[in-house]
Design a protein around this motif. Structure first.
Motif, PDB file in Angstrom:
ATOM      1  N   HIS A  10       0.836  -1.205   0.000  1.00 18.20           N
ATOM      2  CA  HIS A  10       0.000   0.000   0.000  1.00 18.20           C
ATOM      3  C   HIS A  10       0.868   1.252   0.000  1.00 18.20           C
ATOM      4  N   ARG A  11       0.435   2.268  -0.718  1.00 13.99           N
ATOM      5  CA  ARG A  11       1.255   3.461  -0.914  1.00 13.99           C
ATOM      6  C   ARG A  11       1.359   4.357   0.322  1.00 13.99           C
ATOM      7  N   HIS A  12       0.429   4.269   1.251  1.00 18.49           N
ATOM      8  CA  HIS A  12       0.482   5.129   2.432  1.00 18.49           C
ATOM      9  C   HIS A  12       1.609   4.702   3.364  1.00 18.49           C
ATOM     10  N   LEU A  13       2.287   5.671   3.903  1.00 19.38           N
ATOM     11  CA  LEU A  13       3.426   5.419   4.780  1.00 19.38           C
ATOM     12  C   LEU A  13       3.243   6.112   6.125  1.00 19.38           C
ATOM     13  N   SER A  14       1.989   6.343   6.500  1.00 20.65           N
ATOM     14  CA  SER A  14       1.706   7.103   7.717  1.00 20.65           C
ATOM     15  C   SER A  14       2.238   6.431   8.974  1.00 20.65           C
ATOM     16  N   HIS A  15       2.442   5.134   8.948  1.00 22.68           N
ATOM     17  CA  HIS A  15       2.997   4.450  10.119  1.00 22.68           C
ATOM     18  C   HIS A  15       4.464   4.830  10.353  1.00 22.68           C
ATOM     19  N   LEU A  16       5.081   5.505   9.382  1.00 24.02           N
ATOM     20  CA  LEU A  16       6.463   5.956   9.520  1.00 24.02           C
ATOM     21  C   LEU A  16       6.554   7.469   9.757  1.00 24.02           C
ATOM     22  N   TYR A  17       5.436   8.095  10.092  1.00 22.19           N
ATOM     23  CA  TYR A  17       5.393   9.533  10.310  1.00 22.19           C
ATOM     24  C   TYR A  17       6.400   9.980  11.374  1.00 22.19           C
ATOM     25  N   THR A  32      17.174   2.891  18.034  1.00 24.33           N
ATOM     26  CA  THR A  32      16.292   1.806  18.468  1.00 24.33           C
ATOM     27  C   THR A  32      15.251   1.440  17.410  1.00 24.33           C
ATOM     28  N   LEU A  33      14.635   2.426  16.798  1.00 23.83           N
ATOM     29  CA  LEU A  33      13.555   2.170  15.852  1.00 23.83           C
ATOM     30  C   LEU A  33      13.989   2.228  14.392  1.00 23.83           C
ATOM     31  N   LEU A  34      15.273   2.438  14.143  1.00 20.28           N
ATOM     32  CA  LEU A  34      15.726   2.551  12.756  1.00 20.28           C
ATOM     33  C   LEU A  34      15.574   1.250  11.982  1.00 20.28           C
ATOM     34  N   ALA A  35      15.967   0.131  12.561  1.00 26.52           N
ATOM     35  CA  ALA A  35      15.850  -1.152  11.856  1.00 26.52           C
ATOM     36  C   ALA A  35      14.390  -1.493  11.565  1.00 26.52           C
ATOM     37  N   PRO A  36      13.468  -1.349  12.527  1.00 27.65           N
ATOM     38  CA  PRO A  36      12.058  -1.611  12.203  1.00 27.65           C
ATOM     39  C   PRO A  36      11.510  -0.647  11.142  1.00 27.65           C
ATOM     40  N   ALA A  37      11.917   0.610  11.197  1.00 27.99           N
ATOM     41  CA  ALA A  37      11.443   1.576  10.196  1.00 27.99           C
ATOM     42  C   ALA A  37      11.969   1.195   8.820  1.00 27.99           C
ATOM     43  N   ARG A  38      13.234   0.813   8.747  1.00 27.22           N
ATOM     44  CA  ARG A  38      13.819   0.399   7.465  1.00 27.22           C
ATOM     45  C   ARG A  38      13.092  -0.829   6.926  1.00 27.22           C
ATOM     46  N   ARG A  39      12.809  -1.797   7.808  1.00 29.10           N
ATOM     47  CA  ARG A  39      12.081  -3.000   7.379  1.00 29.10           C
ATOM     48  C   ARG A  39      10.695  -2.637   6.852  1.00 29.10           C
ATOM     49  N   ALA A  40      10.021  -1.739   7.538  1.00 25.66           N
ATOM     50  CA  ALA A  40       8.680  -1.333   7.111  1.00 25.66           C
ATOM     51  C   ALA A  40       8.734  -0.683   5.727  1.00 25.66           C
ATOM     52  N   LEU A  41       9.703   0.208   5.519  1.00 28.22           N
ATOM     53  CA  LEU A  41       9.837   0.856   4.213  1.00 28.22           C
ATOM     54  C   LEU A  41      10.216  -0.160   3.141  1.00 28.22           C
ATOM     55  N   ASP A  42      11.172  -1.020   3.449  1.00 32.57           N
ATOM     56  CA  ASP A  42      11.592  -2.039   2.481  1.00 32.57           C
ATOM     57  C   ASP A  42      10.430  -2.943   2.085  1.00 32.57           C
ATOM     58  N   ARG A  43       9.618  -3.342   3.053  1.00 31.22           N
ATOM     59  CA  ARG A  43       8.470  -4.218   2.746  1.00 31.22           C
ATOM     60  C   ARG A  43       7.495  -3.518   1.808  1.00 31.22           C
ATOM     61  N   ARG A  44       7.255  -2.247   2.044  1.00 32.83           N
ATOM     62  CA  ARG A  44       6.352  -1.510   1.151  1.00 32.83           C
ATOM     63  C   ARG A  44       6.908  -1.498  -0.271  1.00 32.83           C
ATOM     64  N   LEU A  45       8.190  -1.210  -0.382  1.00 31.88           N
ATOM     65  CA  LEU A  45       8.803  -1.103  -1.706  1.00 31.88           C
ATOM     66  C   LEU A  45       8.927  -2.466  -2.388  1.00 31.88           C
ATOM     67  N   GLU A  46       9.186  -3.510  -1.627  1.00 33.91           N
ATOM     68  CA  GLU A  46       9.270  -4.861  -2.195  1.00 33.91           C
ATOM     69  C   GLU A  46       7.945  -5.301  -2.803  1.00 33.91           C
ATOM     70  N   GLY A  48       5.734  -3.203  -4.189  1.00 38.11           N
ATOM     71  CA  GLY A  48       5.237  -2.228  -5.154  1.00 38.11           C
ATOM     72  C   GLY A  48       4.729  -0.937  -4.565  1.00 38.11           C
ATOM     73  N   GLY A  49       4.868  -0.743  -3.263  1.00 29.52           N
ATOM     74  CA  GLY A  49       4.388   0.493  -2.643  1.00 29.52           C
ATOM     75  C   GLY A  49       5.151   1.698  -3.139  1.00 29.52           C
ATOM     76  N   GLY A  50       4.515   2.803  -3.155  1.00 32.50           N
ATOM     77  CA  GLY A  50       5.161   4.033  -3.597  1.00 32.50           C
ATOM     78  C   GLY A  50       4.729   4.411  -4.994  1.00 32.50           C
ATOM     79  N   LEU A  55       5.958   8.881  -3.576  1.00 29.75           N
ATOM     80  CA  LEU A  55       7.368   8.679  -3.925  1.00 29.75           C
ATOM     81  C   LEU A  55       8.259   9.739  -3.267  1.00 29.75           C
ATOM     82  N   ALA A  56       7.742  10.947  -3.110  1.00 22.46           N
ATOM     83  CA  ALA A  56       8.507  11.985  -2.412  1.00 22.46           C
ATOM     84  C   ALA A  56       8.696  11.592  -0.955  1.00 22.46           C
ATOM     85  N   TRP A  57       7.668  10.996  -0.358  1.00 25.49           N
ATOM     86  CA  TRP A  57       7.763  10.558   1.030  1.00 25.49           C
ATOM     87  C   TRP A  57       8.764   9.400   1.147  1.00 25.49           C
ATOM     88  N   VAL A  58       8.749   8.489   0.181  1.00 27.84           N
ATOM     89  CA  VAL A  58       9.707   7.381   0.167  1.00 27.84           C
ATOM     90  C   VAL A  58      11.131   7.934   0.115  1.00 27.84           C
TER      91      VAL A  58
END
Length: 76
Positions: A10-17, A32-46, A48-50, A55-58
């Motif tokens: 899904h294209r929304h990334l509000s959980h990473l606000y 502390t939260l960098l690895a989980p945030a990176r995983r969340a972003l990577d999963r979205r992009l893997e 098709g998210g964005g 895309l500017a938010w990504v």
């Protein structure tokens, strides 16, 4: 407990606000939260998210995570 994602790409990334545009997650002072945030972003992009405006938010999230390659890889 891990629940399955309803729409992994899904294209929304509000959980990473808190990382961007917020400042609750500060990569310079607390990693502390960098690895989980990176995983969340990577999963979205893997998955098709964005698309469109998100895309500017990504790109901003990738830059905030200290990943210039990912930030520049975002299609224009």
């Amino acid at each position: 407990m891990h629940l399955p994602e309803e729409e992994p790409g899904h294209r929304h990334l509000s959980h990473l606000y808190g990382l961007c545009p917020g400042s609750a997650v500060d990569p310079l002072t607390d990693d502390t939260l960098l690895a989980p945030a990176r995983r969340a972003l990577d999963r979205r992009l893997e998955h098709g998210g964005g698309t469109g405006w998100s895309l500017a938010w990504v790109a901003a999230l990738a830059a905030r995570l200290g990943d210039p390659r990912e930030a520049l890889r975002v299609p224009r």
